[in-house]
Structure formats: C-alpha cells, structure tokens
Design an enzyme around this catalytic site. Structure first.
Site, PDB file in Angstrom:
ATOM      1  N   PHE A 173       0.699  -1.202   0.028  1.00 44.78           N
ATOM      2  CA  PHE A 173       0.088  -0.060   0.185  1.00 44.78           C
ATOM      3  C   PHE A 173       0.850   1.249   0.162  1.00 44.78           C
ATOM      4  CE2 PHE A 173      -4.546   1.170   1.124  1.00 44.78           C
ATOM      5  CZ  PHE A 173      -5.095   0.216   0.410  1.00 44.78           C
TER       6      PHE A 173
ATOM      7  N   GLN B 137      -7.747  15.099   3.011  1.00 38.61           N
ATOM      8  CA  GLN B 137      -7.119  14.409   2.121  1.00 38.61           C
ATOM      9  C   GLN B 137      -7.813  14.162   1.042  1.00 38.61           C
ATOM     10  OE1 GLN B 137      -6.576   9.874   3.027  1.00 38.61           O
ATOM     11  NE2 GLN B 137      -4.380  10.619   2.951  1.00 38.61           N
TER      12      GLN B 137
ATOM     13  N   HIS C 188      -7.750  11.824  -2.282  1.00 41.59           N
ATOM     14  CA  HIS C 188      -7.220  10.479  -2.645  1.00 41.59           C
ATOM     15  C   HIS C 188      -6.688  10.738  -4.244  1.00 41.59           C
ATOM     16  CE1 HIS C 188      -7.164   6.213  -3.555  1.00 41.59           C
ATOM     17  NE2 HIS C 188      -7.442   5.890  -2.418  1.00 41.59           N
TER      18      HIS C 188
ATOM     19  N   LEU D   5     -14.081   5.963  -5.665  1.00 44.94           N
ATOM     20  CA  LEU D   5     -12.869   5.666  -5.181  1.00 44.94           C
ATOM     21  C   LEU D   5     -12.284   4.185  -6.116  1.00 44.94           C
ATOM     22  CD1 LEU D   5     -10.467   5.844  -2.917  1.00 44.94           C
ATOM     23  CD2 LEU D   5     -11.718   4.234  -1.863  1.00 44.94           C
TER      24      LEU D   5
ATOM     25  N   GLU E 173      -6.048   2.167  -3.580  1.00 40.48           N
ATOM     26  CA  GLU E 173      -4.625   2.273  -3.490  1.00 40.48           C
ATOM     27  C   GLU E 173      -3.951   0.870  -3.838  1.00 40.48           C
ATOM     28  OE1 GLU E 173      -3.072   5.497  -0.726  1.00 40.48           O
ATOM     29  OE2 GLU E 173      -2.113   3.563   0.065  1.00 40.48           O
TER      30      GLU E 173
ATOM     31  N   ARG F 274      -0.331   9.517  -0.030  1.00 37.33           N
ATOM     32  CA  ARG F 274      -1.281  10.179  -0.935  1.00 37.33           C
ATOM     33  C   ARG F 274      -1.193  11.467  -1.196  1.00 37.33           C
ATOM     34  NH1 ARG F 274      -6.464   6.803   1.850  1.00 37.33           N
ATOM     35  NH2 ARG F 274      -6.076   4.989   0.895  1.00 37.33           N
TER      36      ARG F 274
ATOM     37  N   HIS G 259     -11.560  12.898   0.015  1.00 34.28           N
ATOM     38  CA  HIS G 259     -11.615  11.453   0.489  1.00 34.28           C
ATOM     39  C   HIS G 259     -11.933  11.327   1.898  1.00 34.28           C
ATOM     40  CE1 HIS G 259     -11.220   7.057   0.449  1.00 34.28           C
ATOM     41  NE2 HIS G 259     -10.228   7.078   1.128  1.00 34.28           N
TER      42      HIS G 259
ATOM     43  N   ARG H 196      -3.039  10.945   6.162  1.00 28.90           N
ATOM     44  CA  ARG H 196      -3.010   9.540   6.770  1.00 28.90           C
ATOM     45  C   ARG H 196      -2.622   8.575   5.630  1.00 28.90           C
ATOM     46  NH1 ARG H 196      -6.894   5.567   5.448  1.00 28.90           N
ATOM     47  NH2 ARG H 196      -8.340   7.087   4.286  1.00 28.90           N
TER      48      ARG H 196
END
Lengths: 321, 567
Positions: free
Chosen positions: B113, B226, B228, B238, B241, B275, B338, B382
C-alpha cells in the site's frame, strides 16, 4: 448527456389512501448516470417530497434497492444508458414482499428479523489461537461470494416462496447462514444445520432462480442454499421432507434410470401423508394422469447401465472433493 | 425519555467497535445510527487494514512510517498504540470471522500500500471495509447490543458541564425523543459531503463533528483534508490504492510515469508514495497541461491477472462508471476529496476536550472515535489502510473507557423540555416558503470548498472561501422544504445535515488560514515550505459567541524527530 423519463410509485401514509404514480422528465444527466442518479436529481431539483434511501452510490451500502421495470435492482448499479438507451420510460417501485413506509422506502424489519433468526455469527471451539486461525485461501475466497451481500433486500423482494409463506427465512438470510456454516472456523455447524433444516429453512426454497437473477452483487443466494442442503445431508440431517425428496429422487434415477413420480411423494412425505392424500392419487390414476402403482409399471430405461455408471462416477467424484 | 449507560452515535466500524467493547465492559450500551448500521460508509473502504503481522516487519516500523506519513504532525503516543495494539485487533477480527485473504500457509495475506515498501495491508479481496463492518455487526447481533436504526441526532444534551445524552428523531415517524446517557461516544464518520465532488457517501455529513463543536469541544487539524489520488471523474468514486500497491502505474498524457520525476520527491516508492504527495503530483501534471481531460491515467494492464483475481469491485466500477476495461486500457482518474485527518480532539481513550482559560480540560461524558475524531494518528496525511485500524482500535478504547466512566458517576439530570426546542427548529423550517432548497446550497458550498480548500490553497483563496461560506450560511436560514410531513422526511434531513456541514466547512477554512506553512495534505502556495520551527503544533478551533477561535496544542513526540520527507 442523457434524458430519463421516470414513472415513480408514490405513497405518503399521511395523506394518501392509495398509492399512485408520478412521472418525471429529467434532462442533462451525465452519460454514466444510473436510475438512482435520476431519482436524486428529481428529489433535489424537481420534487423534494420524493423519498428513498440511498448513500454510497457505488453498490456497497445496499440502501437503494427498488423494483425497476418490475424487478428488484440496486438503483445505483442500474445504468440508464443500458436500461433505456432512447429515453424509454423507466418504472420505479418499492421492493416487494415488504410494507411500504413511504414512496420507495420499505419497512426492512422483517428482513433484519430473518437475518437475526439464522444466528449470523461464527462460534469457535475453545480458546482462540494467539495469532490467526490458519485456514485455506480457497475457502476464504469461496466465502467471499455470500459475504459480498450488501443486505439490500433485492432477493427478498422478489422471492416467490416468501410471497406464499412469511415463515420462509428467504434468500438473504440463508446465504448469510452459509457464510457461517461454510466457515471452517465455525464449530457448531451441526447445530446451525439442524435449525436450518426446520420448516421455513433451506428445504422450502423452490429453486425458482429469481434471487440469483436479481442479486446485484453476484451472491447467488440459491447456490448458497444448495450448498447448505448438501452439508445438511452429509451431516445426516435427512429426517425431513426436503432431504428425503432429494435422496429418493437420486435413488429412483440411479435404480431405473428415470424418476418414479408415483413413489417420490410417498417416500418423501411419508406413508401417513400418502394415506391422507390417497384420494388425489386414485383420481389421477383413474383419469390416466399417472400409471397405477403396480409391480412392473416402472421399467428401467434401456440405457440404465449408463445411468448407473454415471451415478457411481459422480459419487466417487463427490467423495474425493 | 430513553435511558442507557453509554450511547454510541454512529454505527460504522468505530461505532460498532465502541459499542461492542462497552458491552463487553458490562455497560448497558445502545448504538444509534441514521441508517441501518451496515449502510455506514466504512463499507466503502476497499483496499485493506494495516498491521505489522509479517516477520520482516514490526509495529515500530509501521509506527515510524505512519509518523512520516503524517508529515510529523501525528501524535506519536497515539500512533504507537495504533500500530502495536492494532496487531491484536486484527487477530480479534479474524477470530470473529473476517475472511481475510490467506497466504500459502493459511495465514493472513498482506498486500503493498502507499507510504511503505512493506506488505502489511490485510485485506478481503477489495471489499475489506464491507467485510469487517458486516462481521462486526454479526458480533453485535450475537451480543444482543441494542441498536436504534434510522434515528437522527439533532443536539447533544449537557448537564452541569458534562454531556448527558442527546435528542434524536426517529426518521420513520419524525418523532423526537430524549436519550439520557452517562456517556456519549460520537462515531459519525467524516464530513466528505462538505466537498463536491467527494468519494464519500451521501450520509457523510459531519453530524458528530458539528454536534461536538456546538457544545464547546475542541476541533483539531481540520486543515488536513485528504485528496485520494485515484477517483473516477464521472462521480468521484474511489479506485483503491491497492491497485498501485500491487504495481499499477500512473501515466500522464505523454505516457510518462511522472512519479519518476525528481521534483515530486518520490523516486523510490513512485506511485506508492503517500497520498498527499501523489495527489499533488497529479494536480501539477494536470495544471501544467499534461493531463487527459482533467485526469491522469491509471495503468493496470501489466497486472491484469491480479486485477481479475483480487480486485473485482474496482474492475466493475471502472466498467460501470467509466466504460473502461482496466485489464485492456488505462483508466482516467484524478485526485478527489476522500478523508479528513482532523476531527474532534481526543486523547488515546477517546475523551473529548474543551478550552478552559489558557489550558484545556476534558469534556466529561463526551467521547469520539474514528474519522470524526482526531487523536491524532494521521497528522497531516493518513496512510492508506490506517483508517479502518483507527476505527477498530480507538473505537475499542473509547468504548471501554466510556463504560468505566459511566459506572463511576451518578445519573445526570435531563429534562424532556429539550425536545420542545428541537421541535421548534423543525416547525420554523416548515413555516418558511422560499424557492431556496438545501441541495442547491450544499452544491454551492461543495464547489467553494473544492475550489479554495482543495489540494492547493493560499490566503486570498481561503479568505474568499470564508466570505462565500459565510454568505451561504446567511442564506441557510431562508431554506424551505417541499415535504412538510413527519414520516421519513429526507427533505428535512437534508436541511439539518447542511447545518452540520456548514459548521465543518467553517472549521476547515479557519484552520487552513491559521497554518502558514505547507505540511502533508495542506499545501499553501503562499507558504510552500514546511516550517518545523514554528509549526510542529496542532491547530485547534472552538466555538465562541464571537465566532470560531483558534488555538494551538503541542504535538506529542516520543521517539521520532522531524526529518526531511522523501519516498
């Protein structure tokens, strides 16, 4: 840009005696718009009294199941471009088999009660390990299918058995039951299968395939029900009409190569049932609908040896799985 | 009046975790949600949940990478708890029945990730959030936890400075009811709908954040929003990731893997950088003319076997909403709002705080966990896979603590009169007849926020956003509804939710104005550098009769000093 022409079921218990339909023309929708997008646009721009549930818009929350042109679907997973490429009228109604609260909102209590009834949780044996249970990847992947269920209610809406009997646990809860019983960590499968074999359970499905067709998440509830039936028979839970029906069906075919429809109900439902319904059988025999139940009236088919061989091969194959 | 020891507001992953652990601690707990709990937005998390279960990994490395991901704004005590206790949380989820993907030995499989070169993201295909949410719900049914489904909270109740319950509306009947509780845990998720577009579901309207703000709770790190890196242009959905985690490329219009460009500071991890960095790079590519219709391209063609094996959901999403077969052609994607790193300031037990003179003090009886809270495990950015873990771990701690607290206090004094005040608000809304309705105003707010408080910000833009949002706030009081009935009135709910969202928007803007540097997701073009000397501190905002006030709290540093951030 596309146009949607909606015919929407309307019912407000505060003022309507009877439901009615309203039609809406929605213009300027982006190409990838869904039935839900069109409904939201109605609610936001045209008529704020239109009421439905919705949230994620991407088929994971399970809020927006409606009947679209007569079949239950997730509004957010039903593209207008495919359903009505030339702006044909799209009829949106609340789900079936449930009370309507208002417009497209149905009372889901019955749905959740049935989920609760199957005891939808796993119970493991003894103290859990320090780390994870070691289980095969293939088994986890198999469970992804029932776990994919978003509890939208589409299968319950269109279940043909539930129309007849409110006792039926219905497809969603039974698919959930397979998620539990099929889980290798679950230690009480026998207990669960025993309860699932009771009236209203796995043997009440008539295999009409409606739930498989309407499920927007490929859960194929009926397939999960069939897996539960196999597990129940393998567990020796055969003292019920459904299991006996299956066993004698197999036995009859394996013996003569063709189903003997006269003995099947007797063997499945029992001799007492047969006595009580003897009148129907006699009338049907006299009218020539069925052959008399006499020796020699159900001969084996000529290729019976082939049928028996196929049956044996299937038994062996099942044993090795 | 309905009474419980502990009232959990919100039925997503954090709420379920809190309710379950409050119940296990012996409290009479009830969970309340404005939807059926499985509808909660936790279900949308696709890619996974992080924990250092591997031999080649450790919770310390996970913690360090989380600190680095947070651009050194995260509180390290909270991050240490998240990463160390989180391991046992994963095993507990597994024991409860989560069907995690497995490796050849039958142990939990982990995928790559963002923000790390380790594989530590446990997952169930690409339906991880949904599965964990549903399995947690199974446990709530097993424990017979009382659940108030489809109830909407209109206000928190206070008695002698302590939170002692809430007023909520049963959506199906429109009836208002007082809920008396010794402790209240807010687990209502983020406020994604403050932005347009957003990956978030329509229910994600910042309810709990605004409820806490209105009773004086400190709201922290709200400037950290955030974006994304991979969302669909058609509707903001979405794309996990995990796709990049498993090797997918990002390409610009020239077909270049632009993350290789040294200017983005991620020549090692490339597309798997954190991100904030990837979203910024994409935005720059698009702004400098190397985009494709306002997007860049996500190329999964070389990993098509993995896509077909473990990414059914994104395969279908791309098919349904972009008409792209991602195994055959690249998918146009762009950064999209996001998640909010900020939220109600809590300590590691979920307790909320308020201003007291020059210092802060606990706000008795009020707890928060999950995205609505800011503990702060995520700081300025995050890491993907840390939010589900945050919900489970800090939901657990808040639930346990709130249960113990409830045992220690006497029943609060609560009056039924609170219902009348709330009832009057609704009557007032029904009495108006204008052409202005909530959805139009929400869209205006969303577009203002996206334009001025998105990936790049500056003072002039933020002041403009503040002016425009204040103007929206003034017009809010003119909104009327078509539906004036009480039964399942979603028209009315949209008005009440917009009220909450406007509070959230205000806190985001004032916090973004306050932070005069660039850190993590907060990029000020007028202050482009990270400024460790002045800005290793949290921005907190709280409501006063004179409007929002800003203050600062120190960042807890345990073992990792700020350093240059390269990936």
């Amino acid at each position: 840009m596309i146009q949607a022409n909606l015919k929407v079921y309307r019912y407000d218990p505060q003022k309507d005696q009877e439901p009615h339909y309203d039609t809406y023309q929605v213009d300027g929708l982006p190409d990838f718009s869904t039935v839900l997008d069109a409904l939201i646009k109605v609610r936001e721009d045209i008529d704020g009294t239109l009421t439905m549930r919705c949230s994620c818009r991407s088929a994971v929350c399970g809020s927006c199941a409606f009947r679209v042109n007569g079949h239950a679907k997730l509004g957010c997973k039903t593209a207008l471009s495919k359903l009505a490429p030339n702006g044909e009228e799209v009829c949106v109604e609340p789900m079936g088999n449930m009370k309507v609260v208002k417009d497209l909102v149905t009372d889901m209590e019955m749905f959740w009660d049935k989920i609760q009834q199957v005891k939808p949780w796993i119970e493991t044996e003894g103290e859990p390990p320090d780390r994870e249970y070691q289980v095969p990847h293939s088994k986890m992947v198999e469970l992804q299918q029932p776990m994919n269920c978003v509890m939208c209610g589409a299968c319950v809406s269109d279940c043909t058995v539930l129309e007849e009997t409110s006792k039926f646990l219905a497809p969603a809860a039974l698919a959930k039951a397979y998620r539990v019983v099929g889980d290798p960590r679950h230690a009480k499968s026998h207990e669960w299968l025993t309860e699932l074999s009771e009236e209203g359970g796995i043997w009440d499905c008539t295999r009409c395939v409606e739930c498989v067709q309407v499920c927007p998440k490929n859960v194929a509830p009926m397939d999960q029900i069939i897996k539960l039936r196999e597990l129940a028979i393998d567990a020796g839970l055969t003292d019920n009409v459904g299991a006996k029906h299956v066993l004698h069906f197999t036995e009859s075919v394996a013996h003569t190569g063709v189903l003997d429809e006269r003995t099947l109900p007797i063997k499945a439902a029992g001799i007492g049932w047969a006595f009580r319904n003897a009148g129907i059988a006699i009338k049907a025999t006299l009218k020539g609908k069925i052959k008399p139940l006499l020796p020699g009236t159900h001969p084996s088919v000529t290729e019976v040896q082939d049928v028996r061989r196929i049956h044996e091969e299937l038994e062996v194959k099942k044993g090795t799985e | 009046m309905i009474e419980h020891d502990v009232l959990v507001i919100g039925g997503g992953l954090a709420g379920m975790s809190a309710a379950l652990h409050a119940r296990q601690a012996g409290a009479d707990v009830a969970m309340m949600s404005k939807v059926y709990p499985t509808r909660s937005h936790s279900a949308a998390a696709q890619g996974g949940i992080n924990a250092a279960l591997g031999i080649a990994d450790s919770w310390e490395v996970h913690a360090y990478e989380t600190v680095k991901g947070s651009d050194f704004l995260g509180d390290q005590d909270a991050i240490e708890i998240l990463c160390s206790e989180g391991i046992q949380d994963i095993f507990t989820l597994e024991h409860h029945g989560v069907i995690f993907d497995r490796d050849d030995e039958g142990r939990i499989h982990m995928r790559g990730f963002g923000g790390t070169d380790k594989s530590r993201t446990c997952h169930v295909g690409d339906m991880t959030g949904q599965t964990i949410l549903h399995v947690m719900y199974e446990q709530l049914l097993r424990m017979d936890v009382k659940s108030y489904d489809e109830w909407f909270v209109t206000t928190l109740l206070m008695d002698d400075g302590a939170c002692c319950g809430a007023v909520a509306m049963e959506i199906v009947s429109g009836k208002l009811e007082v809920f008396k509780a010794k402790s209240v845990i807010l687990c209502t998720g983020g406020c994604g709908r403050v932005y347009e577009p957003s990956t978030n579901g329509l229910i994600v309207t910042g309810d709990g954040l605004a409820l806490a703000y209105r009773v004086g709770a400190l709201i922290m790190d709200m400037e950290m929003v955030q974006y994304h890196p991979t969302t669909l242009p058609a509707n903001g959905f979405l794309i996990t990731e995990g796709a990049r985690g498993e090797g997918a490329y990002l390409l610009n219009a020239d077909g270049d893997r632009f993350m290789q460009n040294e200017r983005y500071g991620a020549t090692t991890l490339l597309e798997k950088a954190s991100r904030d960095i990837v979203s910024r790079a994409e935005t720059i590519e698009i702004q400098e003319g190397r985009g494709v219709d306002g997007c860049v391209l996500l190329d999964c063609r070389h990993i098509k076997d993995r896509i077909l094996e473990a990414f059914h959901q994104i395969y279908e999403l791309a098919q349904d909403y972009a008409n792209v077969d991602i195994t055959q052609e690249p998918l146009p994607i762009r950064p999209g709002m996001h998640y909010i790193m900020g939220g109600i300031k809590t300590d590691v037990d979920g307790r909320c705080y308020r201003q007291n003179g020059d210092g802060v003090e606990a706000l008795p009886g009020l707890y928060a966990a999950g995205e609505v809270a800011c503990v702060s495990a995520h700081g300025a950015n995050r890491l993907g896979g840390n939010s589900l873990l945050d919900c489970v771990a800090f939901g657990r701690r808040a639930g346990a603590h709130a249960a113990e607290y409830a045992k220690s206090i006497n029943p609060p004094n609560v009056s039924d009169q609170a219902v009348e005040i709330e009832e009057q608000k609704i009557i007032d809304i029904f009495a108006r007849s204008t052409d202005l309705r909530a959805p139009a105003l929400r869209l205006e707010m969303g577009e203002i926020m996206h334009q001025y408080t998105g990936v790049f910000r500056d003072e002039a833009g933020l002041l403009e956003a503040q002016r425009q949002i204040r103007e929206v706030r003034n017009r809010y009081n003119e909104i009327s509804v078509h539906d004036k009935g009480r039964v399942f009135n979603t028209d009315l709910l949209a008005v009440l939710e917009l009220d909450y969202m406007l509070d959230c928007a205000e806190t985001i803007i004032v916090s973004a104005l306050a932070r005069r540097e660039s850190r993590g997701a907060h990029t000020r073009t007028d202050y482009p550098e990270r400024d460790d000397e002045n800005w290793i501190k949290h921005v907190v905002v709280y409501q006063t009769p004179d409007g929002p006030k800003i203050d600062y709290l120190p960042v807890t540093i345990t073992q990792w000093q700020p350093e240059a951030r390269k990936y």
